[in-house]
Design a protein around this motif. Structure first.
Motif, PDB file in Angstrom:
ATOM      1  N   LEU A  98      38.257 -47.929  21.372  1.00 28.87           N
ATOM      2  CA  LEU A  98      39.000 -46.681  21.593  1.00 28.87           C
ATOM      3  C   LEU A  98      39.536 -46.617  23.018  1.00 28.87           C
ATOM      4  O   LEU A  98      40.686 -46.263  23.256  1.00 28.87           O
ATOM      5  CB  LEU A  98      38.079 -45.476  21.363  1.00 28.87           C
ATOM      6  N   LYS A  99      38.658 -47.002  23.948  1.00 31.24           N
ATOM      7  CA  LYS A  99      39.030 -46.840  25.359  1.00 31.24           C
ATOM      8  C   LYS A  99      39.974 -47.925  25.832  1.00 31.24           C
ATOM      9  O   LYS A  99      40.773 -47.725  26.755  1.00 31.24           O
ATOM     10  CB  LYS A  99      37.764 -46.844  26.233  1.00 31.24           C
ATOM     11  N   ILE A 100      39.878 -49.113  25.247  1.00 33.36           N
ATOM     12  CA  ILE A 100      40.666 -50.256  25.743  1.00 33.36           C
ATOM     13  C   ILE A 100      42.159 -50.071  25.481  1.00 33.36           C
ATOM     14  O   ILE A 100      42.996 -50.714  26.121  1.00 33.36           O
ATOM     15  CB  ILE A 100      40.153 -51.583  25.129  1.00 33.36           C
ATOM     16  N   GLN A 101      42.504 -49.176  24.539  1.00 34.14           N
ATOM     17  CA  GLN A 101      43.917 -48.937  24.201  1.00 34.14           C
ATOM     18  C   GLN A 101      44.749 -48.646  25.459  1.00 34.14           C
ATOM     19  O   GLN A 101      45.894 -49.052  25.576  1.00 34.14           O
ATOM     20  CB  GLN A 101      44.038 -47.715  23.270  1.00 34.14           C
ATOM     21  N   TYR A 102      44.114 -47.914  26.361  1.00 32.65           N
ATOM     22  CA  TYR A 102      44.851 -47.414  27.516  1.00 32.65           C
ATOM     23  C   TYR A 102      45.284 -48.536  28.450  1.00 32.65           C
ATOM     24  O   TYR A 102      46.282 -48.416  29.155  1.00 32.65           O
ATOM     25  CB  TYR A 102      43.993 -46.395  28.276  1.00 32.65           C
ATOM     26  N   ILE A 103      44.476 -49.612  28.506  1.00 29.52           N
ATOM     27  CA  ILE A 103      44.790 -50.708  29.436  1.00 29.52           C
ATOM     28  C   ILE A 103      45.002 -52.026  28.693  1.00 29.52           C
ATOM     29  O   ILE A 103      44.965 -53.104  29.281  1.00 29.52           O
ATOM     30  CB  ILE A 103      43.681 -50.879  30.491  1.00 29.52           C
ATOM     31  N   ASP A 104      45.231 -51.909  27.416  1.00 32.50           N
ATOM     32  CA  ASP A 104      45.342 -53.092  26.540  1.00 32.50           C
ATOM     33  C   ASP A 104      46.349 -54.113  27.049  1.00 32.50           C
ATOM     34  O   ASP A 104      46.075 -55.310  27.108  1.00 32.50           O
ATOM     35  CB  ASP A 104      45.714 -52.595  25.125  1.00 32.50           C
ATOM     36  N   ASP A 105      47.552 -53.663  27.439  1.00 28.19           N
ATOM     37  CA  ASP A 105      48.608 -54.588  27.892  1.00 28.19           C
ATOM     38  C   ASP A 105      48.147 -55.383  29.095  1.00 28.19           C
ATOM     39  O   ASP A 105      48.375 -56.603  29.191  1.00 28.19           O
ATOM     40  CB  ASP A 105      49.870 -53.809  28.267  1.00 28.19           C
ATOM     41  N   LEU A 106      47.508 -54.704  30.040  1.00 30.64           N
ATOM     42  CA  LEU A 106      47.088 -55.379  31.270  1.00 30.64           C
ATOM     43  C   LEU A 106      45.937 -56.335  30.997  1.00 30.64           C
ATOM     44  O   LEU A 106      45.853 -57.412  31.597  1.00 30.64           O
ATOM     45  CB  LEU A 106      46.688 -54.338  32.330  1.00 30.64           C
ATOM     46  N   VAL A 107      45.055 -55.959  30.079  1.00 32.70           N
ATOM     47  CA  VAL A 107      43.960 -56.859  29.689  1.00 32.70           C
ATOM     48  C   VAL A 107      44.538 -58.160  29.134  1.00 32.70           C
ATOM     49  O   VAL A 107      44.081 -59.256  29.473  1.00 32.70           O
ATOM     50  CB  VAL A 107      43.054 -56.170  28.646  1.00 32.70           C
ATOM     51  N   VAL A 108      45.551 -58.030  28.305  1.00 31.18           N
ATOM     52  CA  VAL A 108      46.178 -59.229  27.711  1.00 31.18           C
ATOM     53  C   VAL A 108      46.770 -60.106  28.807  1.00 31.18           C
ATOM     54  O   VAL A 108      46.658 -61.337  28.757  1.00 31.18           O
ATOM     55  CB  VAL A 108      47.253 -58.810  26.683  1.00 31.18           C
ATOM     56  N   LEU A 109      47.403 -59.501  29.799  1.00 25.56           N
ATOM     57  CA  LEU A 109      47.978 -60.284  30.899  1.00 25.56           C
ATOM     58  C   LEU A 109      46.890 -61.067  31.632  1.00 25.56           C
ATOM     59  O   LEU A 109      47.057 -62.245  31.961  1.00 25.56           O
ATOM     60  CB  LEU A 109      48.704 -59.367  31.887  1.00 25.56           C
ATOM     61  N   VAL A 110      45.781 -60.401  31.886  1.00 27.28           N
ATOM     62  CA  VAL A 110      44.671 -61.067  32.581  1.00 27.28           C
ATOM     63  C   VAL A 110      44.129 -62.200  31.705  1.00 27.28           C
ATOM     64  O   VAL A 110      43.885 -63.309  32.197  1.00 27.28           O
ATOM     65  CB  VAL A 110      43.569 -60.041  32.935  1.00 27.28           C
ATOM     66  N   ASP A 111      43.958 -61.914  30.406  1.00 28.23           N
ATOM     67  CA  ASP A 111      43.457 -62.963  29.492  1.00 28.23           C
ATOM     68  C   ASP A 111      44.387 -64.165  29.487  1.00 28.23           C
ATOM     69  O   ASP A 111      43.942 -65.317  29.457  1.00 28.23           O
ATOM     70  CB  ASP A 111      43.345 -62.412  28.070  1.00 28.23           C
ATOM     71  N   ASN A 112      45.703 -63.900  29.485  1.00 29.13           N
ATOM     72  CA  ASN A 112      46.696 -64.977  29.501  1.00 29.13           C
ATOM     73  C   ASN A 112      46.549 -65.815  30.770  1.00 29.13           C
ATOM     74  O   ASN A 112      46.579 -67.038  30.733  1.00 29.13           O
ATOM     75  CB  ASN A 112      48.110 -64.403  29.448  1.00 29.13           C
ATOM     76  N   SER A 113      46.402 -65.122  31.897  1.00 25.24           N
ATOM     77  CA  SER A 113      46.358 -65.809  33.183  1.00 25.24           C
ATOM     78  C   SER A 113      45.140 -66.700  33.317  1.00 25.24           C
ATOM     79  O   SER A 113      45.235 -67.847  33.763  1.00 25.24           O
ATOM     80  CB  SER A 113      46.368 -64.775  34.312  1.00 25.24           C
ATOM     81  N   TYR A 114      43.978 -66.178  32.899  1.00 22.90           N
ATOM     82  CA  TYR A 114      42.730 -66.899  33.138  1.00 22.90           C
ATOM     83  C   TYR A 114      42.315 -67.790  31.979  1.00 22.90           C
ATOM     84  O   TYR A 114      41.313 -68.509  32.073  1.00 22.90           O
ATOM     85  CB  TYR A 114      41.611 -65.903  33.483  1.00 22.90           C
ATOM     86  N   GLY A 115      43.096 -67.773  30.904  1.00 19.66           N
ATOM     87  CA  GLY A 115      42.779 -68.615  29.753  1.00 19.66           C
ATOM     88  C   GLY A 115      43.440 -69.970  29.886  1.00 19.66           C
ATOM     89  O   GLY A 115      44.016 -70.310  30.923  1.00 19.66           O
ATOM     90  N   SER A 116      43.360 -70.766  28.800  1.00 19.35           N
ATOM     91  CA  SER A 116      43.994 -72.085  28.844  1.00 19.35           C
ATOM     92  C   SER A 116      45.412 -71.978  28.299  1.00 19.35           C
ATOM     93  O   SER A 116      45.794 -70.945  27.767  1.00 19.35           O
ATOM     94  CB  SER A 116      43.182 -73.083  28.026  1.00 19.35           C
ATOM     95  N   PHE A 117      46.155 -73.060  28.421  1.00 22.64           N
ATOM     96  CA  PHE A 117      47.573 -73.046  28.023  1.00 22.64           C
ATOM     97  C   PHE A 117      47.735 -72.701  26.541  1.00 22.64           C
ATOM     98  O   PHE A 117      48.628 -71.959  26.164  1.00 22.64           O
ATOM     99  CB  PHE A 117      48.205 -74.417  28.323  1.00 22.64           C
ATOM    100  N   HIS A 118      46.862 -73.273  25.714  1.00 22.94           N
ATOM    101  CA  HIS A 118      47.031 -73.096  24.263  1.00 22.94           C
ATOM    102  C   HIS A 118      46.205 -71.953  23.688  1.00 22.94           C
ATOM    103  O   HIS A 118      46.591 -71.350  22.706  1.00 22.94           O
ATOM    104  CB  HIS A 118      46.652 -74.382  23.520  1.00 22.94           C
ATOM    105  N   ASP A 119      45.044 -71.684  24.296  1.00 24.06           N
ATOM    106  CA  ASP A 119      44.115 -70.757  23.642  1.00 24.06           C
ATOM    107  C   ASP A 119      44.217 -69.364  24.227  1.00 24.06           C
ATOM    108  O   ASP A 119      44.557 -69.185  25.399  1.00 24.06           O
ATOM    109  CB  ASP A 119      42.670 -71.262  23.794  1.00 24.06           C
ATOM    110  N   PHE A 120      43.862 -68.389  23.416  1.00 26.16           N
ATOM    111  CA  PHE A 120      43.832 -67.002  23.868  1.00 26.16           C
ATOM    112  C   PHE A 120      42.529 -66.377  23.445  1.00 26.16           C
ATOM    113  O   PHE A 120      42.138 -66.460  22.274  1.00 26.16           O
ATOM    114  CB  PHE A 120      45.027 -66.224  23.277  1.00 26.16           C
TER     115      PHE A 120
END
Lengths: 408, 291
Positions: A98-120
């Motif tokens: 419920l709470k993550i909705q508010y910052i969901d977009d930014l969480v995805v950006l961070v996940d993209n940055s710190y993850g690997s090229f292929h995996d999410f």
């Protein structure tokens, strides 16, 4: 005057009216779906949908509009940890979702940055520490460099120049990124493909009879024995087809895109596409609004090419059915082909076919480039060059074919 | 002004459609008579520039029409046998479009379309879609489009098909007025149309021009060869197998026949004046000879 009646010829057919009506219905349905499907959870038992959900998302997500600095990354990591109750693997409870909705977009950006090229991994944010927050932008360059220089199959299919192109693009992308609520742009890129594809199909149906209908109806006897039957009439047919293509295409895409942006808002227009969900790895240096312009321009060019191809076949075909079938095959079959084990040259050719121009998500997400000599061209650039050349080649051939038509 | 056809030939893969055709056409109305497959439509298409001949020339005022290009088309009006049209166009739209294709600017086109609509009494139907018109009306629209550019050469392929007797009379009257200084070539199966309109008749068979002349000149060929006989109608079939019959009428038990024959067919037969139907029968029997 001939031009006016050529346009009337096309628009007065029952088939044209039905096709345009179907296109309108599909466009409206796409708009309604785009507006009605979003949802927002108020609490465990209450979920709102549609325009209310969109307004809520806009209101809440806009509070996070910011330039993405080290501090902002840090605060996202911290906030995630609080929401996930510091879970070790970063997973979320029902309350957390419920709470993550508010910052969901930014969480995805961070996940993209710190993850690997292929995996999410959506939960990756919860596994990070704030001391890593200064690596946000370097991560992206590092990911792309490592992948380009790796022995992975999908990297090996590129030439050295092409891999240097991707790395150079990553290194020269301007930072820091500005984040803004941009759900409208997200929906446009995700949902616009169906409308664009249908526009192309409908245009092929409408334009197919332009030459062959004269042969089929027997009007070629009268036209070809008249002063301008082989000259001005031929030019008028081509111009009328392009005019109708332009009007139908831009009316449909503007109806869809403006309707979506009217409801969602245009916020995030000037944010780079890498901040838009799904485009993190894109090597294009474009903002959302620029990317939309490019994708609509390419799809328009794709439509012009399909119409040119249809007219060319129509100038040679005996019946409207013959004139429609090949354009339909060109549009409908390629997306069904599994290219997984195909040689790169085949994939490169398939990526230049007009169906691709309807799918802007693929164009900006995928790494489709073409090396010619020492220069590397993006898929967008190649489409522009190839389609203009094809249209220029098809035009005189179709006019010649019509002029030399033999009466049966 | 003249149209000269010299040694014209058109060969398709498995057929010679026009063979060694020679004639000089000057101002006047020419009726082109021939059976199905005689080559009339092919000849007309060559004259309109729609197809090229395999051999020979068509000269317009001494110039090969293939070298004249669009300049020749300016002088042509053509009504094909199967008249194509745009079903969703109104009569007015269609005629305005064809006028533009024939080189008339907007003002001239508007004036000329109004004129032909009056000539062919199409005013009531001018804003109706062509698909809603009767066959005869459509044919009138077809003839109307052929004269929009006031052509010097008017070529009409079966122009009276679908016209009722009243419309055919109107058409003949129009053509008589129209053809003063023009070449009009019309093909038809309806011999009465040719009889009443044409100044000269061209007889075409198996791609060749087998005879031509005025109505009177051609009838002289079969002078003394047309008979009328009466007999029991039960003998009608055997009679038709034995003789060239151009007309058979039955009243009660008696059949009255018009026979084309050099010799008197029966004792009771008597000679009558030949007409164009007799001529048609004479030329288009099985062997091409009068027995």
């Amino acid at each position: 005057m001939i031009l006016k009646y050529e346009i009337k010829k096309i628009l007065s057919k029952k088939g044209t009216l039905i096709a345009l009506l179907v296109l309108l219905i599909i466009t409206v349905c796409s708009i309604l779906y785009t507006i009605h499907y979003p949802s927002w959870d108020i609490d465990d038992n209450t979920t709102i949908h549609g325009i209310k959900a969109i307004k809520m998302a806009k209101q809440e997500k806009s509070k996070n509009n910011a330039i993405i600095t080290e501090d902002v990354v840090s605060s996202i990591i911290n906030e995630y940890k609080v929401i996930s109750n510091n879970s070790i693997d970063g997973t979320l409870s029902a309350e957390g979702w419920l709470k993550i909705q508010y910052i969901d977009d930014l969480v995805v950006l961070v996940d993209n940055s710190y993850g690997s090229f292929h995996d999410f991994n959506y939960y990756l944010c919860g596994q990070l520490s704030t001391s890593q927050s200064n690596q946000f932008y370097q991560n992206r360059i590092k990911q792309i460099k490592e992948w380009a220089n790796s022995d992975e199959n999908d990297a090996l299919r590129y030439t050295e120049k092409e891999r240097e192109y991707f790395i150079h693009s990553a290194e020269t992308l301007e930072t820091p990124f500005a984040y803004s609520y941009m759900d409208g742009w997200k929906e446009i890129f995700n949902g616009g493909a169906l409308v664009l594809f249908c526009v192309m199909l409908v245009l092929c149906i409408i334009i197919a009879p332009v030459f062959c209908n004269e042969y089929q109806s027997g009007m070629d006897n009268i036209l070809m024995s008249s002063q301008y039957g082989r000259s001005k009439v031929a030019y008028a047919k081509v111009f009328s087809s392009y005019i109708i293509t332009t009007v139908v295409y831009w009316s449909s895409v503007l109806l869809y895109n403006l309707s979506v942006l009217l409801v969602y808002g245009t916020d995030g227009a000037n944010c780079i596409i890498q901040t838009n969900r799904g485009f993190w790895k894109s090597f294009y240096h474009l903002t959302n609004i620029q990317a939309l312009g490019v994708s609509l321009g390419l799809a328009y060019l794709g439509s012009l090419l399909m119409v040119s191809l249809t007219m060319f076949i129509s100038s040679k075909a005996k019946t409207t059915f013959e004139a429609i079938i090949i354009p339909f095959v060109v549009l409908l079959i390629p997306p069904m082909i599994n290219t997984r084990y195909m040689p790169k040259i085949v994939i490169d050719i398939l990526n230049l076919l007009p169906n691709n121009t309807a799918d802007s998500t693929s164009i900006f997400q995928e790494y489709n480039v073409y090396q010619i000599g020492e220069k590397v061209f993006s898929q967008c650039q190649m489409i522009l060059i190839v389609y203009l050349i094809c249209i220029i080649i098809l035009l005189p051939i179709m006019l010649h074919s019509y002029r030399k038509h033999k009466i049966n | 002004m003249y149209l000269e056809i010299k040694k014209l030939e058109k060969v398709y893969k498995d057929k010679i459609a026009v063979k060694d055709f020679n004639i000089k056409l000057e101002a006047g109305i020419y009726g082109l008579l021939g059976a199905n497959g005689a080559g009339k439509t092919t000849l007309m298409r060559i004259l309109t520039g729609l197809i090229e001949s395999t051999k020979g020339f068509v000269l317009y005022n001494g110039v090969d029409i293939n070298k004249m290009g669009n300049q020749y088309c300016k002088n042509i009006g053509y009504l094909p046998q199967d008249f194509g049209y745009y079903p969703e166009f109104t009569v007015d739209d269609f005629l305005m479009y064809i006028a533009a294709v024939k080189g008339l600017d907007h003002t001239d086109a508007r004036k000329r379309v109004n004129e032909v609509i009056d000539i062919f009494t199409l005013a009531e139907k001018k804003n109706k879609k062509i698909k809603t018109l009767s066959g005869g009306m459509k044919r009138r629209v077809g003839i109307a489009q052929a004269i929009l550019n006031n052509p010097k050469i008017l070529i009409l392929d079966e122009p009276t098909t679908g016209l009722d007797p009243k419309e055919r009379i109107k058409f003949r009257n129009f053509l008589s007025k129209f053809s003063d200084d023009k070449i009009v070539l019309l093909s038809t199966h309806i011999v009465s149309d040719v009889e009443s309109i044409a100044n000269k008749i061209l007889i075409m068979k198996n791609g060749k021009l087998i005879d031509h002349g005025t109505f009177e000149e051609l009838l002289e060929r079969i002078e003394g060869c047309v008979w009328e006989c009466n007999f029991n109608k039960k003998m009608a079939d055997s009679f038709q197998m034995k003789y060239l019959v151009s007309n058979l009428k039955t009243v009660g038990e008696i059949a009255t026949c018009r026979v084309v024959s050099k010799n008197k067919p029966t004792e009771e037969a008597f000679e009558i004046k030949a007409n164009l139907e007799d001529l048609y029968t004479y030329y288009f029997n099985k062997d091409g000879e009068v027995e």
